[in-house]
Design a protein around this motif. Structure first.
Motif, PDB file in Angstrom:
ATOM      1  N   VAL A  97       0.690  -1.359  -0.043  1.00  0.00           N
ATOM      2  CA  VAL A  97       0.164  -0.592   0.082  1.00  0.00           C
ATOM      3  C   VAL A  97       1.104   1.309   0.666  1.00  0.00           C
ATOM      4  O   VAL A  97       1.849   1.592   0.305  1.00  0.00           O
ATOM      5  CB  VAL A  97      -0.652   0.168   1.350  1.00  0.00           C
ATOM      6  CG1 VAL A  97      -1.966  -1.269   1.287  1.00  0.00           C
ATOM      7  CG2 VAL A  97      -0.076   0.365   2.149  1.00  0.00           C
ATOM      8  N   ASP A  98       0.480   2.419  -0.263  1.00  0.00           N
ATOM      9  CA  ASP A  98       0.865   3.626  -0.462  1.00  0.00           C
ATOM     10  C   ASP A  98       0.823   3.589   0.959  1.00  0.00           C
ATOM     11  O   ASP A  98      -0.413   4.666   2.005  1.00  0.00           O
ATOM     12  CB  ASP A  98       0.457   4.967  -1.526  1.00  0.00           C
ATOM     13  CG  ASP A  98       0.673   5.389  -1.437  1.00  0.00           C
ATOM     14  OD1 ASP A  98       2.190   6.010  -1.060  1.00  0.00           O
ATOM     15  OD2 ASP A  98       0.917   6.742  -2.254  1.00  0.00           O
ATOM     16  N   ALA A  99       1.677   4.418   1.780  1.00  0.00           N
ATOM     17  CA  ALA A  99       2.376   5.352   2.708  1.00  0.00           C
ATOM     18  C   ALA A  99       1.178   6.273   3.448  1.00  0.00           C
ATOM     19  O   ALA A  99       1.067   6.836   3.680  1.00  0.00           O
ATOM     20  CB  ALA A  99       3.200   5.395   3.640  1.00  0.00           C
ATOM     21  N   GLU A 100       1.081   7.095   1.214  1.00  0.00           N
ATOM     22  CA  GLU A 100       0.349   8.345   2.172  1.00  0.00           C
ATOM     23  C   GLU A 100      -1.082   8.121   1.515  1.00  0.00           C
ATOM     24  O   GLU A 100      -1.456   9.302   2.540  1.00  0.00           O
ATOM     25  CB  GLU A 100       0.707   9.188   0.730  1.00  0.00           C
ATOM     26  CG  GLU A 100       2.224   9.824   0.540  1.00  0.00           C
ATOM     27  CD  GLU A 100       2.728  10.596  -0.454  1.00  0.00           C
ATOM     28  OE1 GLU A 100       1.606  11.118  -1.327  1.00  0.00           O
ATOM     29  OE2 GLU A 100       3.345  11.667  -0.342  1.00  0.00           O
ATOM     30  N   ILE A 101      -1.768   7.123   1.500  1.00  0.00           N
ATOM     31  CA  ILE A 101      -3.054   6.781   1.459  1.00  0.00           C
ATOM     32  C   ILE A 101      -3.138   6.182   3.066  1.00  0.00           C
ATOM     33  O   ILE A 101      -4.288   6.594   3.726  1.00  0.00           O
ATOM     34  CB  ILE A 101      -3.212   5.973   0.187  1.00  0.00           C
ATOM     35  CG1 ILE A 101      -2.648   6.799  -0.855  1.00  0.00           C
ATOM     36  CG2 ILE A 101      -4.434   5.733   0.526  1.00  0.00           C
ATOM     37  CD1 ILE A 101      -3.342   6.002  -2.064  1.00  0.00           C
TER      38      ILE A 101
END
Length: 270
Positions: A97-101
């Motif tokens: 997953v994208d840590a920003e999301i």
């Protein structure tokens, strides 16, 4: 009994598993969008919150309780598991997953009915496998014109590589418009692999994909700012090139790849 889709299950269930998406023939165009309400389990505890979800254009997206739109690429889904038939519950596990999301890789849901549960589970499996094939499949066989390029820099010719336009791989840096107020234009590393436009944060970040098969139009929006749009059925992605040369290169190349993708799609459906 847990029913796991698209995985090898070592413990034989009491009833046969449905036919997996990999055993079904992949559609030649993207599966139909799936939209509706799911109850998403809160990370804070066993509370299910009503959210509207959309499964389209290679993304599983929803609006959070704080009003932020979150999109997760379906190609990164590892498995979909029916966790409780009586309560109409299932979970989705992402391999990354994208840590920003989000910091979570697994999400739990509850559907409104059995029919809707089946629609979501089957739809997710079909979309995931279709967009994985989009990323992996190369539709422009330029290697026959540049046979040395497939082995350049020690890269195997069997790995999916960015397409070649005019003897150059279609990769580079563009700015992409986001919903962030302070910094709406974000730098992104771009490449085209097969019929997918891939983008990520500079330095090899988490990669996302836009299907050029499902793109309606590549539109020039501002020649003085070197801006253009990639318009799909569900979303418009806005890009800005650093200069006129890169602007022309990307617009012309994307239009060429898009036209070839559409031509191939039509020929397959004849």
């Amino acid at each position: 009994v847990k029913v796991v889709y698209n995985m090898v299950v070592h413990n034989t269930p009491e009833r046969p598993l449905p036919q997996t998406a990999l055993e079904r023939p992949l559609p030649q165009t993207a599966p139909s969008a799936v939209m509706g309400v799911l109850f998403k389990r809160s990370p804070a505890g066993p509370i299910y919150q009503r959210r509207s979800f959309t499964l389209a254009d290679g993304a599983f997206s929803y609006t959070s309780g704080t009003g932020n739109k979150k999109c997760l690429p379906v190609a990164d889904i590892e498995r979909v598991t029916q966790t409780c038939k009586q309560r109409l519950e299932f979970s989705i596990l992402f391999r990354r997953v994208d840590a920003e999301i989000t910091n979570h890789t697994e999400f739990a849901f509850r559907a409104e009915s059995t029919a809707k549960l089946q629609s979501w589970v089957r739809g997710i499996a079909l979309h995931r496998d279709f967009y994985r094939s989009v990323i992996a499949d190369s539709i422009i066989p330029d290697e026959k014109d540049h046979p040395e390029s497939t082995m350049a820099e020690g890269i195997s010719k069997h790995q999916p590589q960015p397409v070649m336009i005019g003897g150059q791989r279609l990769t580079g840096l563009l700015r992409m418009k986001s919903t962030r107020f302070l910094q709406p234009w974000q730098r992104r590393e771009m490449s085209v692999v097969g019929s997918a436009l891939l983008y990520s944060q500079p330095g090899g970040g988490w990669q996302k994909a836009i299907s050029l098969l499902e793109t309606k139009k590549i539109a020039i929006t501002d020649t003085s700012r070197f801006e253009f749009d990639v318009i799909t059925h569900m979303h418009t992605y806005k890009f800005r090139a650093p200069d006129r040369v890169e602007f022309s290169r990307w617009v012309n190349a994307l239009q060429q790849v898009h036209n070839k993708a559409q031509t191939k799609s039509l020929s397959m459906n004849v």
